[in-house]
Design a protein around this motif. Structure first.
Motif, mmCIF file in Angstrom:
data_model
loop_
_atom_site.group_PDB
_atom_site.id
_atom_site.type_symbol
_atom_site.label_atom_id
_atom_site.label_comp_id
_atom_site.label_asym_id
_atom_site.label_seq_id
_atom_site.Cartn_x
_atom_site.Cartn_y
_atom_site.Cartn_z
ATOM 1 N N PHE A 295 0.253 3.739 1.576
ATOM 2 C CA PHE A 295 0.239 4.217 2.956
ATOM 3 C C PHE A 295 1.364 3.582 3.774
ATOM 4 N N ASN A 296 1.901 2.454 3.312
ATOM 5 C CA ASN A 296 3.092 1.880 3.935
ATOM 6 C C ASN A 296 4.356 2.429 3.278
ATOM 7 N N TRP B 297 -4.363 7.167 8.726
ATOM 8 C CA TRP B 297 -5.017 6.489 9.855
ATOM 9 C C TRP B 297 -5.735 7.495 10.756
ATOM 10 N N SER C 224 0.831 -1.207 0.000
ATOM 11 C CA SER C 224 0.000 0.000 0.000
ATOM 12 C C SER C 224 0.867 1.259 0.000
ATOM 13 N N ARG D 106 -7.384 -0.804 13.300
ATOM 14 C CA ARG D 106 -6.430 -1.156 12.256
ATOM 15 C C ARG D 106 -6.085 -2.641 12.311
ATOM 16 N N GLY E 89 0.834 7.676 5.353
ATOM 17 C CA GLY E 89 0.167 6.606 6.099
ATOM 18 C C GLY E 89 -0.287 7.062 7.479
#
Lengths: 214, 214
Positions: free
Chosen positions: A57-58, A68, A55, A84, A64
Protein backbone atom coordinates in the motif's frame (compact mmCIF):
# COMPACT_ATOMS: atom_id res chain seq x y z
CA UNK A 1 -20.57 -32.54 23.01
CA UNK A 2 -19.24 -32.81 19.46
CA UNK A 3 -15.91 -31.25 18.68
CA UNK A 4 -16.37 -27.98 16.80
CA UNK A 5 -14.68 -27.44 13.44
CA UNK A 6 -11.58 -25.28 13.59
CA UNK A 7 -10.74 -22.25 11.48
CA UNK A 8 -7.13 -21.04 11.53
CA UNK A 9 -6.84 -17.24 11.54
CA UNK A 10 -3.45 -16.02 10.33
CA UNK A 11 -3.01 -12.32 10.96
CA UNK A 12 -0.33 -9.62 10.99
CA UNK A 13 -0.55 -6.75 13.47
CA UNK A 14 0.47 -4.18 10.84
CA UNK A 15 -2.30 -5.30 8.45
CA UNK A 16 -5.34 -3.08 8.12
CA UNK A 17 -7.78 -5.75 6.93
CA UNK A 18 -6.53 -8.13 9.65
CA UNK A 19 -7.84 -5.47 12.06
CA UNK A 20 -11.36 -5.73 10.64
CA UNK A 21 -11.25 -9.54 10.73
CA UNK A 22 -9.86 -9.73 14.27
CA UNK A 23 -12.59 -7.50 15.70
CA UNK A 24 -15.43 -9.68 14.44
CA UNK A 25 -14.11 -13.22 13.98
CA UNK A 26 -15.08 -14.56 17.42
CA UNK A 27 -18.72 -13.46 17.18
CA UNK A 28 -19.02 -14.85 13.66
CA UNK A 29 -17.31 -18.12 14.60
CA UNK A 30 -19.60 -18.50 17.60
CA UNK A 31 -22.66 -18.03 15.36
CA UNK A 32 -21.29 -20.54 12.86
CA UNK A 33 -20.38 -23.05 15.57
CA UNK A 34 -16.65 -23.00 14.78
CA UNK A 35 -13.54 -22.56 16.89
CA UNK A 36 -10.80 -20.05 16.00
CA UNK A 37 -7.08 -20.78 16.21
CA UNK A 38 -5.25 -17.46 16.36
CA UNK A 39 -1.99 -17.43 14.39
CA UNK A 40 -0.09 -14.14 14.74
CA UNK A 41 2.74 -14.05 12.22
CA UNK A 42 5.04 -11.56 10.50
CA UNK A 43 4.33 -10.78 6.86
CA UNK A 44 7.54 -8.76 6.41
CA UNK A 45 9.79 -11.73 5.52
CA UNK A 46 7.25 -12.97 2.96
CA UNK A 47 7.03 -9.51 1.37
CA UNK A 48 10.84 -9.19 1.46
CA UNK A 49 11.25 -12.53 -0.34
CA UNK A 50 9.32 -11.08 -3.29
CA UNK A 51 11.32 -7.87 -3.29
CA UNK A 52 9.01 -5.61 -1.26
CA UNK A 53 10.70 -3.50 1.41
CA UNK A 54 7.47 -2.09 2.84
CA UNK A 55 3.69 -2.53 2.56
CA UNK A 56 2.38 -2.80 -1.01
CA UNK A 57 0.00 0.00 0.00
CA UNK A 58 3.07 2.26 0.27
CA UNK A 59 4.83 0.82 -2.78
CA UNK A 60 1.76 1.36 -4.99
CA UNK A 61 0.31 4.77 -4.00
CA UNK A 62 -2.93 4.48 -6.00
CA UNK A 63 -3.69 1.16 -4.32
CA UNK A 64 -2.76 2.66 -0.95
CA UNK A 65 -5.06 5.68 -1.35
CA UNK A 66 -7.90 3.37 -2.28
CA UNK A 67 -7.22 1.01 0.61
CA UNK A 68 -7.47 3.75 3.25
CA UNK A 69 -10.77 4.95 1.82
CA UNK A 70 -12.10 1.38 1.55
CA UNK A 71 -10.97 0.62 5.10
CA UNK A 72 -12.78 3.71 6.34
CA UNK A 73 -16.00 2.65 4.57
CA UNK A 74 -15.77 -0.96 5.72
CA UNK A 75 -14.96 0.02 9.31
CA UNK A 76 -17.95 2.39 9.36
CA UNK A 77 -20.17 -0.39 8.05
CA UNK A 78 -18.95 -2.67 10.84
CA UNK A 79 -19.28 0.04 13.49
CA UNK A 80 -15.52 0.23 14.09
CA UNK A 81 -13.34 3.32 14.45
CA UNK A 82 -10.68 3.86 11.81
CA UNK A 83 -7.57 6.00 12.21
CA UNK A 84 -4.25 5.69 10.46
CA UNK A 85 -1.15 5.16 12.64
CA UNK A 86 2.05 7.03 11.77
CA UNK A 87 4.20 5.50 10.44
CA UNK A 88 2.33 2.90 8.47
CA UNK A 89 3.01 0.01 8.58
CA UNK A 90 3.76 -0.25 12.29
CA UNK A 91 6.60 -2.48 13.46
CA UNK A 92 4.66 -5.44 14.86
CA UNK A 93 7.53 -7.55 16.19
CA UNK A 94 6.92 -7.01 19.91
CA UNK A 95 3.17 -7.46 19.60
CA UNK A 96 3.52 -10.64 17.52
CA UNK A 97 5.98 -12.20 19.97
CA UNK A 98 3.63 -11.50 22.86
CA UNK A 99 0.51 -12.68 21.02
CA UNK A 100 2.23 -15.96 20.19
CA UNK A 101 3.02 -16.49 23.86
CA UNK A 102 -0.61 -16.09 24.86
CA UNK A 103 -1.95 -18.65 22.42
CA UNK A 104 -1.78 -21.53 24.87
CA UNK A 105 -2.85 -19.35 27.78
CA UNK A 106 -6.14 -18.06 26.41
CA UNK A 107 -5.51 -14.33 26.31
CA UNK A 108 -4.34 -13.93 22.70
CA UNK A 109 -7.79 -12.90 21.34
CA UNK A 110 -8.28 -10.15 23.95
CA UNK A 111 -4.66 -8.99 23.59
CA UNK A 112 -4.95 -8.91 19.79
CA UNK A 113 -8.13 -6.85 19.85
CA UNK A 114 -6.57 -4.42 22.34
CA UNK A 115 -3.52 -3.94 20.10
CA UNK A 116 -5.67 -3.34 17.01
CA UNK A 117 -7.97 -0.98 18.93
CA UNK A 118 -4.97 1.17 19.81
CA UNK A 119 -3.34 0.94 16.38
CA UNK A 120 -6.26 1.41 13.98
CA UNK A 121 -9.01 2.49 16.37
CA UNK A 122 -6.97 5.29 18.00
CA UNK A 123 -4.26 5.63 15.33
CA UNK A 124 -1.47 5.22 17.88
CA UNK A 125 1.86 3.43 17.74
CA UNK A 126 2.07 -0.19 18.89
CA UNK A 127 5.74 -0.61 17.98
CA UNK A 128 7.30 0.02 21.40
CA UNK A 129 7.55 -2.72 24.01
CA UNK A 130 6.32 -0.19 26.59
CA UNK A 131 3.03 0.23 24.70
CA UNK A 132 2.65 -3.54 24.42
CA UNK A 133 3.34 -3.72 28.17
CA UNK A 134 0.59 -1.18 28.90
CA UNK A 135 -1.84 -3.28 26.91
CA UNK A 136 -0.85 -6.40 28.87
CA UNK A 137 -1.30 -4.57 32.16
CA UNK A 138 -4.70 -3.39 31.00
CA UNK A 139 -5.67 -7.04 30.63
CA UNK A 140 -4.56 -7.77 34.18
CA UNK A 141 -1.43 -9.66 33.09
CA UNK A 142 2.11 -9.43 34.52
CA UNK A 143 3.52 -7.21 31.78
CA UNK A 144 7.25 -7.32 32.70
CA UNK A 145 7.22 -11.11 32.99
CA UNK A 146 5.30 -11.64 29.75
CA UNK A 147 7.50 -9.18 27.82
CA UNK A 148 10.65 -10.85 29.12
CA UNK A 149 9.41 -14.30 28.21
CA UNK A 150 8.29 -13.08 24.77
CA UNK A 151 11.88 -12.07 24.05
CA UNK A 152 13.33 -15.45 24.99
CA UNK A 153 15.24 -17.35 22.32
CA UNK A 154 12.64 -20.12 22.41
CA UNK A 155 9.76 -17.75 21.65
CA UNK A 156 11.70 -15.86 18.97
CA UNK A 157 12.46 -19.18 17.26
CA UNK A 158 8.81 -20.19 17.48
CA UNK A 159 7.70 -16.97 15.76
CA UNK A 160 10.25 -17.51 13.00
CA UNK A 161 9.03 -21.09 12.53
CA UNK A 162 5.44 -19.83 12.27
CA UNK A 163 6.52 -17.39 9.56
CA UNK A 164 8.20 -20.23 7.70
CA UNK A 165 5.04 -22.33 8.03
CA UNK A 166 2.99 -19.42 6.62
CA UNK A 167 5.23 -19.17 3.59
CA UNK A 168 5.32 -22.93 2.99
CA UNK A 169 1.53 -23.14 3.15
CA UNK A 170 1.19 -20.50 0.44
CA UNK A 171 0.30 -17.45 2.53
CA UNK A 172 1.05 -14.21 0.67
CA UNK A 173 -1.03 -11.69 2.62
CA UNK A 174 -3.17 -11.20 5.71
CA UNK A 175 -5.63 -12.06 7.01
CA UNK A 176 -5.61 -15.63 5.72
CA UNK A 177 -7.90 -18.43 6.91
CA UNK A 178 -7.46 -22.20 6.68
CA UNK A 179 -10.14 -24.81 7.19
CA UNK A 180 -9.24 -28.26 8.52
CA UNK A 181 -9.36 -29.77 5.02
CA UNK A 182 -6.68 -27.30 3.90
CA UNK A 183 -8.87 -24.83 2.04
CA UNK A 184 -7.35 -21.34 2.06
CA UNK A 185 -9.24 -18.03 2.08
CA UNK A 186 -7.56 -14.64 1.84
CA UNK A 187 -8.88 -11.34 3.09
CA UNK A 188 -11.46 -9.98 5.48
CA UNK A 189 -13.95 -10.25 2.60
CA UNK A 190 -13.64 -14.05 2.71
CA UNK A 191 -14.16 -14.55 6.47
CA UNK A 192 -17.83 -15.49 6.09
CA UNK A 193 -17.12 -17.97 3.32
CA UNK A 194 -14.21 -19.49 5.23
CA UNK A 195 -16.50 -20.08 8.22
CA UNK A 196 -19.20 -21.55 5.99
CA UNK A 197 -16.65 -23.90 4.45
CA UNK A 198 -15.24 -24.86 7.85
CA UNK A 199 -18.69 -25.81 9.12
CA UNK A 200 -19.63 -27.80 6.04
CA UNK A 201 -21.86 -25.30 4.24
CA UNK A 202 -20.03 -25.60 0.98
CA UNK A 203 -22.47 -24.09 -1.47
CA UNK A 204 -20.95 -24.64 -4.85
CA UNK A 205 -18.24 -26.87 -3.41
CA UNK A 206 -15.90 -27.78 -6.25
CA UNK A 207 -13.07 -30.25 -6.38
CA UNK A 208 -9.60 -28.89 -5.69
CA UNK A 209 -8.37 -30.99 -8.59
CA UNK A 210 -10.84 -29.54 -11.07
CA UNK A 211 -9.31 -28.22 -14.27
CA UNK A 212 -10.29 -24.68 -13.35
CA UNK A 213 -7.68 -24.56 -10.63
CA UNK A 214 -4.88 -26.01 -12.74
CA UNK B 1 -39.77 8.55 -15.21
CA UNK B 2 -36.89 9.57 -12.97
CA UNK B 3 -33.37 9.23 -14.26
CA UNK B 4 -31.65 6.17 -12.81
CA UNK B 5 -28.33 6.54 -10.97
CA UNK B 6 -25.33 5.46 -13.02
CA UNK B 7 -22.54 3.08 -12.03
CA UNK B 8 -19.41 3.09 -14.17
CA UNK B 9 -18.00 -0.41 -14.69
CA UNK B 10 -14.31 -0.36 -15.68
CA UNK B 11 -13.13 -3.78 -16.80
CA UNK B 12 -10.22 -5.45 -18.59
CA UNK B 13 -10.85 -8.48 -20.79
CA UNK B 14 -7.81 -10.34 -19.42
CA UNK B 15 -8.98 -9.91 -15.82
CA UNK B 16 -10.45 -12.94 -14.07
CA UNK B 17 -12.52 -11.08 -11.50
CA UNK B 18 -13.80 -8.72 -14.20
CA UNK B 19 -15.31 -11.86 -15.73
CA UNK B 20 -17.33 -12.60 -12.60
CA UNK B 21 -18.50 -8.99 -12.37
CA UNK B 22 -19.43 -8.72 -16.06
CA UNK B 23 -21.61 -11.82 -15.97
CA UNK B 24 -23.83 -10.53 -13.15
CA UNK B 25 -23.67 -6.73 -13.15
CA UNK B 26 -26.73 -6.12 -15.32
CA UNK B 27 -29.05 -8.30 -13.24
CA UNK B 28 -27.80 -6.74 -10.02
CA UNK B 29 -28.04 -3.21 -11.42
CA UNK B 30 -31.58 -3.88 -12.62
CA UNK B 31 -32.56 -5.07 -9.13
CA UNK B 32 -30.93 -2.02 -7.56
CA UNK B 33 -32.51 0.36 -10.06
CA UNK B 34 -29.19 1.58 -11.45
CA UNK B 35 -27.79 1.97 -14.95
CA UNK B 36 -24.40 0.55 -15.94
CA UNK B 37 -21.86 2.41 -18.09
CA UNK B 38 -19.48 -0.17 -19.56
CA UNK B 39 -15.86 1.03 -19.70
CA UNK B 40 -13.54 -1.51 -21.36
CA UNK B 41 -9.92 -0.42 -20.83
CA UNK B 42 -6.42 -1.88 -20.90
CA UNK B 43 -4.72 -2.49 -17.58
CA UNK B 44 -1.34 -3.31 -19.15
CA UNK B 45 -0.07 0.28 -19.38
CA UNK B 46 -1.02 0.89 -15.73
CA UNK B 47 0.78 -2.27 -14.63
CA UNK B 48 3.78 -1.39 -16.83
CA UNK B 49 4.01 2.06 -15.22
CA UNK B 50 4.57 0.37 -11.85
CA UNK B 51 7.16 -2.00 -13.27
CA UNK B 52 4.99 -5.07 -13.93
CA UNK B 53 5.50 -6.78 -17.28
CA UNK B 54 2.66 -9.28 -16.83
CA UNK B 55 -0.24 -10.04 -14.48
CA UNK B 56 0.63 -9.85 -10.77
CA UNK B 57 -0.87 -13.35 -10.57
CA UNK B 58 2.05 -14.53 -12.69
CA UNK B 59 4.65 -12.32 -11.00
CA UNK B 60 3.66 -13.59 -7.54
CA UNK B 61 3.07 -17.35 -7.89
CA UNK B 62 1.57 -17.93 -4.42
CA UNK B 63 -0.98 -15.19 -5.08
CA UNK B 64 -1.64 -16.64 -8.53
CA UNK B 65 -2.25 -20.18 -7.23
CA UNK B 66 -4.66 -18.83 -4.67
CA UNK B 67 -6.47 -16.65 -7.23
CA UNK B 68 -7.24 -19.59 -9.53
CA UNK B 69 -8.63 -21.61 -6.65
CA UNK B 70 -10.64 -18.65 -5.35
CA UNK B 71 -11.96 -17.91 -8.84
CA UNK B 72 -13.06 -21.53 -9.17
CA UNK B 73 -14.90 -21.39 -5.84
CA UNK B 74 -16.52 -18.02 -6.57
CA UNK B 75 -17.55 -19.05 -10.09
CA UNK B 76 -19.13 -22.23 -8.72
CA UNK B 77 -21.00 -20.19 -6.13
CA UNK B 78 -22.34 -17.93 -8.89
CA UNK B 79 -23.17 -20.86 -11.18
CA UNK B 80 -20.55 -19.88 -13.76
CA UNK B 81 -18.08 -22.15 -15.56
CA UNK B 82 -14.39 -21.56 -14.89
CA UNK B 83 -11.53 -22.61 -17.13
CA UNK B 84 -8.10 -21.10 -17.51
CA UNK B 85 -7.06 -19.82 -20.95
CA UNK B 86 -3.52 -20.49 -22.14
CA UNK B 87 -1.63 -18.23 -22.08
CA UNK B 88 -2.81 -16.17 -19.17
CA UNK B 89 -3.27 -13.26 -19.35
CA UNK B 90 -4.80 -13.13 -22.82
CA UNK B 91 -3.96 -10.24 -25.12
CA UNK B 92 -7.15 -8.20 -24.92
CA UNK B 93 -6.36 -5.42 -27.38
CA UNK B 94 -8.70 -6.51 -30.21
CA UNK B 95 -11.57 -7.24 -27.85
CA UNK B 96 -11.16 -3.93 -26.00
CA UNK B 97 -11.12 -1.91 -29.23
CA UNK B 98 -14.29 -3.62 -30.40
CA UNK B 99 -16.06 -3.31 -27.05
CA UNK B 100 -15.33 0.41 -26.99
CA UNK B 101 -16.90 0.81 -30.40
CA UNK B 102 -20.14 -0.83 -29.27
CA UNK B 103 -20.63 1.40 -26.27
CA UNK B 104 -22.78 3.94 -28.11
CA UNK B 105 -24.50 1.25 -30.18
CA UNK B 106 -25.89 -0.86 -27.36
CA UNK B 107 -24.16 -4.17 -27.98
CA UNK B 108 -21.14 -3.83 -25.66
CA UNK B 109 -22.72 -5.75 -22.73
CA UNK B 110 -23.65 -8.76 -24.91
CA UNK B 111 -20.29 -8.68 -26.71
CA UNK B 112 -18.40 -8.46 -23.41
CA UNK B 113 -20.25 -11.42 -21.90
CA UNK B 114 -19.63 -13.47 -25.07
CA UNK B 115 -15.89 -12.73 -24.93
CA UNK B 116 -15.66 -13.68 -21.26
CA UNK B 117 -17.74 -16.83 -21.80
CA UNK B 118 -15.24 -17.98 -24.40
CA UNK B 119 -12.17 -16.92 -22.42
CA UNK B 120 -12.95 -18.04 -18.88
CA UNK B 121 -16.03 -20.19 -19.45
CA UNK B 122 -14.47 -22.33 -22.19
CA UNK B 123 -10.80 -21.53 -21.50
CA UNK B 124 -10.18 -20.49 -25.10
CA UNK B 125 -8.11 -17.74 -26.65
CA UNK B 126 -9.72 -14.38 -27.36
CA UNK B 127 -6.52 -12.73 -28.59
CA UNK B 128 -6.99 -13.16 -32.34
CA UNK B 129 -9.11 -10.76 -34.38
CA UNK B 130 -10.69 -13.80 -36.09
CA UNK B 131 -12.04 -15.05 -32.76
CA UNK B 132 -13.37 -11.59 -31.95
CA UNK B 133 -14.95 -11.57 -35.41
CA UNK B 134 -16.69 -14.89 -34.76
CA UNK B 135 -18.14 -13.49 -31.57
CA UNK B 136 -19.43 -10.43 -33.43
CA UNK B 137 -21.01 -12.63 -36.10
CA UNK B 138 -22.63 -14.72 -33.38
CA UNK B 139 -24.32 -11.53 -32.17
CA UNK B 140 -25.63 -10.84 -35.68
CA UNK B 141 -23.23 -7.96 -36.31
CA UNK B 142 -21.22 -7.19 -39.45
CA UNK B 143 -17.91 -8.57 -38.17
CA UNK B 144 -15.57 -7.36 -40.97
CA UNK B 145 -16.96 -3.83 -40.83
CA UNK B 146 -16.84 -3.62 -37.04
CA UNK B 147 -13.31 -5.05 -36.88
CA UNK B 148 -12.12 -2.60 -39.51
CA UNK B 149 -13.67 0.36 -37.74
CA UNK B 150 -12.27 -0.82 -34.39
CA UNK B 151 -8.77 -0.55 -35.87
CA UNK B 152 -9.24 3.00 -37.12
CA UNK B 153 -6.93 5.65 -35.74
CA UNK B 154 -9.85 7.43 -34.11
CA UNK B 155 -10.90 4.35 -32.15
CA UNK B 156 -7.32 3.46 -31.17
CA UNK B 157 -6.85 6.99 -29.85
CA UNK B 158 -10.13 6.77 -27.94
CA UNK B 159 -9.00 3.55 -26.20
CA UNK B 160 -5.68 5.13 -25.25
CA UNK B 161 -7.50 8.15 -23.85
CA UNK B 162 -9.74 5.87 -21.80
CA UNK B 163 -6.63 4.17 -20.35
CA UNK B 164 -5.22 7.57 -19.47
CA UNK B 165 -8.51 8.51 -17.81
CA UNK B 166 -8.39 5.26 -15.79
CA UNK B 167 -4.91 6.04 -14.53
CA UNK B 168 -5.70 9.65 -13.73
CA UNK B 169 -8.79 8.65 -11.73
CA UNK B 170 -6.73 6.31 -9.55
CA UNK B 171 -7.59 2.95 -11.12
CA UNK B 172 -4.95 0.32 -10.29
CA UNK B 173 -6.82 -2.92 -11.03
CA UNK B 174 -10.01 -4.36 -12.46
CA UNK B 175 -12.91 -4.46 -12.11
CA UNK B 176 -13.34 -0.96 -10.71
CA UNK B 177 -16.64 0.82 -10.17
CA UNK B 178 -17.36 4.55 -9.82
CA UNK B 179 -20.54 6.12 -8.53
CA UNK B 180 -21.68 9.51 -9.80
CA UNK B 181 -20.34 11.25 -6.68
CA UNK B 182 -16.86 9.88 -7.46
CA UNK B 183 -16.76 7.04 -4.95
CA UNK B 184 -14.47 4.23 -6.17
CA UNK B 185 -14.90 0.52 -5.46
CA UNK B 186 -12.39 -2.12 -6.52
CA UNK B 187 -13.05 -5.78 -7.13
CA UNK B 188 -15.93 -8.12 -7.86
CA UNK B 189 -16.37 -8.37 -4.07
CA UNK B 190 -17.38 -4.70 -3.95
CA UNK B 191 -20.00 -4.76 -6.73
CA UNK B 192 -22.93 -5.02 -4.32
CA UNK B 193 -21.65 -2.17 -2.15
CA UNK B 194 -20.93 -0.02 -5.21
CA UNK B 195 -24.52 -0.47 -6.38
CA UNK B 196 -25.85 0.26 -2.91
CA UNK B 197 -23.78 3.45 -2.79
CA UNK B 198 -24.87 4.47 -6.28
CA UNK B 199 -28.53 4.15 -5.35
CA UNK B 200 -28.19 6.02 -2.09
CA UNK B 201 -28.13 3.16 0.39
CA UNK B 202 -25.00 4.33 2.09
CA UNK B 203 -25.03 2.42 5.35
CA UNK B 204 -22.17 3.80 7.37
CA UNK B 205 -21.59 6.62 4.90
CA UNK B 206 -18.50 8.49 6.04
CA UNK B 207 -16.96 11.71 4.83
CA UNK B 208 -14.22 11.43 2.23
CA UNK B 209 -12.30 14.07 4.15
CA UNK B 210 -12.42 12.17 7.47
CA UNK B 211 -9.08 11.71 9.14
CA UNK B 212 -9.23 7.98 8.56
CA UNK B 213 -8.73 8.43 4.85
CA UNK B 214 -5.85 10.88 5.19
Amino acid sequence: MARRPVLEFWYEFASTYSYLAAMRIEDLAEEAGAEVRWRPFLLGPIFAAQGWTTSPFNLYPAKGRYMWRDLEREAARLGLPCLRPDPFPQNALSAARVALLGADRGWTPAFTRAVYAKEFGEGRSIAEATVVGEILSGLGLDAPAVLKESQSEGNKTRLKALGEEARSRGIFGAPTFFTEDGEMFWGNDRLDRALAWATGERAGHVSASGRGSA
